[in-house]
Motif scaffolding. Sequence first.
Motif, short mmCIF file in Angstrom:
data_model
loop_
_atom_site.label_atom_id
_atom_site.label_comp_id
_atom_site.label_asym_id
_atom_site.label_seq_id
_atom_site.Cartn_x
_atom_site.Cartn_y
_atom_site.Cartn_z
N ALA A 14 57.45 51.06 44.55
CA ALA A 14 57.17 52.19 43.73
C ALA A 14 55.70 52.33 43.17
CB ALA A 14 57.97 51.87 42.51
N GLU A 15 55.20 51.20 43.46
CA GLU A 15 53.62 51.09 42.87
C GLU A 15 52.76 51.93 43.68
OE1 GLU A 15 55.38 48.47 43.16
OE2 GLU A 15 55.52 47.60 41.12
N LEU A 16 53.20 52.26 44.89
CA LEU A 16 52.12 52.94 45.85
C LEU A 16 52.48 54.49 46.14
CD1 LEU A 16 51.48 50.30 48.83
CD2 LEU A 16 49.92 51.44 47.24
N LEU A 196 45.19 50.36 43.94
CA LEU A 196 45.79 50.15 45.37
C LEU A 196 45.76 48.53 45.72
CD1 LEU A 196 44.82 53.12 47.57
CD2 LEU A 196 47.08 52.51 46.84
N VAL A 197 44.59 48.01 45.59
CA VAL A 197 44.58 46.61 45.83
C VAL A 197 45.59 45.55 44.99
CG1 VAL A 197 42.89 44.54 45.32
CG2 VAL A 197 41.91 46.61 46.60
N VAL A 198 45.64 46.00 43.57
CA VAL A 198 46.46 45.38 42.73
C VAL A 198 47.96 45.57 43.35
CG1 VAL A 198 47.62 45.21 40.59
CG2 VAL A 198 45.14 45.23 40.74
N ALA A 199 48.25 46.73 43.78
CA ALA A 199 49.71 47.15 44.07
C ALA A 199 49.97 46.33 45.48
CB ALA A 199 49.89 48.54 44.35
N VAL A 200 48.93 46.31 46.37
CA VAL A 200 49.51 45.57 47.57
C VAL A 200 49.43 44.21 47.49
CG1 VAL A 200 48.20 45.00 49.80
CG2 VAL A 200 48.34 47.45 49.09
N LEU A 201 48.62 43.65 46.58
CA LEU A 201 48.76 42.20 46.36
C LEU A 201 49.70 42.11 45.83
CD1 LEU A 201 45.18 40.87 45.45
CD2 LEU A 201 46.38 40.34 47.31
N ALA A 202 50.41 42.67 44.75
CA ALA A 202 51.60 42.31 43.95
C ALA A 202 52.95 42.55 44.91
CB ALA A 202 51.74 43.36 42.74
N PHE A 203 52.55 43.33 45.98
CA PHE A 203 53.69 43.69 47.04
C PHE A 203 53.89 42.45 47.81
CE2 PHE A 203 54.54 44.87 51.35
CZ PHE A 203 55.84 45.23 51.07
N LEU A 204 52.59 41.72 48.31
CA LEU A 204 52.73 40.65 49.14
C LEU A 204 53.16 39.37 48.39
CD1 LEU A 204 49.51 41.47 51.05
CD2 LEU A 204 51.68 41.73 51.90
N VAL A 205 52.41 39.03 47.27
CA VAL A 205 52.69 37.61 46.48
C VAL A 205 52.89 38.18 44.94
CG1 VAL A 205 51.75 35.53 46.01
CG2 VAL A 205 50.98 36.61 47.93
N ILE A 208 50.72 35.55 39.88
CA ILE A 208 49.47 34.89 39.94
C ILE A 208 48.37 35.36 40.93
CG2 ILE A 208 48.34 32.51 39.86
CD1 ILE A 208 50.83 31.39 38.99
N VAL A 209 48.64 35.58 42.34
CA VAL A 209 47.72 36.04 43.17
C VAL A 209 46.79 37.22 42.72
CG1 VAL A 209 47.16 36.49 45.44
CG2 VAL A 209 48.62 34.55 44.94
N PRO A 210 47.95 38.24 42.23
CA PRO A 210 47.10 39.43 41.93
C PRO A 210 46.00 39.31 40.49
CG PRO A 210 49.42 40.09 42.13
CD PRO A 210 49.25 38.53 42.21
N LEU A 211 46.24 38.38 39.94
CA LEU A 211 45.48 38.03 38.60
C LEU A 211 44.07 38.35 38.94
CD1 LEU A 211 47.13 35.52 36.29
CD2 LEU A 211 46.72 37.90 35.80
N GLY A 217 39.26 44.24 38.86
CA GLY A 217 39.38 45.79 38.52
C GLY A 217 39.21 46.07 37.06
N LEU A 218 39.34 45.30 36.10
CA LEU A 218 38.92 45.50 34.90
C LEU A 218 37.25 45.60 34.61
CD1 LEU A 218 41.19 43.43 32.37
CD2 LEU A 218 41.05 45.81 32.80
N PHE A 219 36.75 44.79 35.44
CA PHE A 219 35.21 44.72 35.50
C PHE A 219 34.60 45.87 36.25
CE2 PHE A 219 31.49 42.92 37.53
CZ PHE A 219 30.71 42.67 36.46
#
Lengths: 245, 82
Positions: A14-16, A196-205, A208-211, A217-219
Motif C-alpha cells: 500500500a505504501e508504494l 520510497l526508501v522508508v517504504a521499501v525498508l518498512a516492507f523488508l523489516v 526499528i530498521v526503518p527508523l 529523511g527528516l534531515f
Amino acid sequence: MVPMPFAMPLLPLAELEVGQHFYWNLGNLKIHGQVFLSSWVVIGALLAVVVIGTRRLQREPAGVQNLLEFLWDYIRSLAREQIGEKAYRDWLPFIGTLFLFIFVSNWGGALIPWKLIHLPSGELGAPTADINTTIALALLVSLAYFYAGLSRKGFRYFEYYVEPTPIMLPFKIVEDFTKPLSLSFRLFGNILADELVVAVLAFLVPLIVPLPAMFLGLFTSAIQALIFATLAAYYIGEAVHEEHH
Amino acid sequence: MDSLTAAASVVAAGLAVGLGAIGPGIGQGTAAGGAVEGIARQPEAEGKIRGTLLLSLAFMEALTIYGLVVALVLLFANPFAG
C-alpha cells in the motif's frame, strides 16, 4: 503518471503507490485530489500557528511568538545574504512562504500518520512528493526573478544576458529553462526518494530498521527546503544585482 | 508492456541510478575531505564550514536524484509501455 502494470505484483504494498492518484474532475481537468487535501492541511497548520503566535504580541516573546520571531530572523538573514541589503525586504515574504510551505510539507509528509486516512485510490503524503506541486513552485520562482529584475532595472535587465561577453547569451537563455527544471526535480526527487526508501525498508523489516532512514529523511527534507529557499533568493538576487562599473 | 521493453526499462533504471551515483560520490568525498581539513586547520570556523558543506553536498546529491527521477519515470510512467 501511468501506474506500472508489472510493479504491483512484485511489491504488493500500500505504501508504494507511485503513480496512483485520487482524481477529482474539474471541468475537463483531472486533478490530484490527495495533493490538494494534504496541502490544505499544511496551509491550515501554518496559518493556525501564525495567527495564534501573533494574536497577543508581547515585548518579551514567549512560546509560539518566540518561535515565529526566531523563524523570521532566520529567513531574514537568509534573504539578506542572498538578495542584498537593498532589495531583500520586498522579497522576504515570498522566500519565507516558500521555505515554510516546503519545510512543513516535507515534515508533515513524514510525521503525520496519513496512512490512517483511507482514500478510494492513491494515498495522502507530502504535497512536495508530487511533481506538479514542485513544478508550480519552481515556475513561481522563475516568474519572481523575472519580475524582480524587470521592475528594478526595466529593460536594462536584459543586459545581464550579454554580460560579461555576448558569447554568454545562449548559455544564459538555456539557464532560464534549466533553473526551474533543476529546482523542481531536485525537490520532487529527494522527497519521493525518502518516502520510497522508508517504504521499501518498512516492507523488508517492519520494525526499528526503518527508523534511521526516517531520521535521515527528516534531515534531508529540511535541507531541501533550505536549498529551495536559498536558490530562489539567489536567483532573485542575481536578477536585481547592479553591476558596478 | 512487452517483456523486452520491461527488461530494458528495469536495466536502464538500475544503470541510471548506479552510474549517476559515481560522480556525486567522488565529489562528495572530495568536499567532505576539504571540510575536515578546513576544520582541522581552523576549528573555530566549524559552524560556517558545516553549513556550506551541507548545502554543497545537497547540490551534488541532486545529480543522483536526477538519475533517480529518470529511473522512476522508466519504472512507473514508462512512455514506451504502449
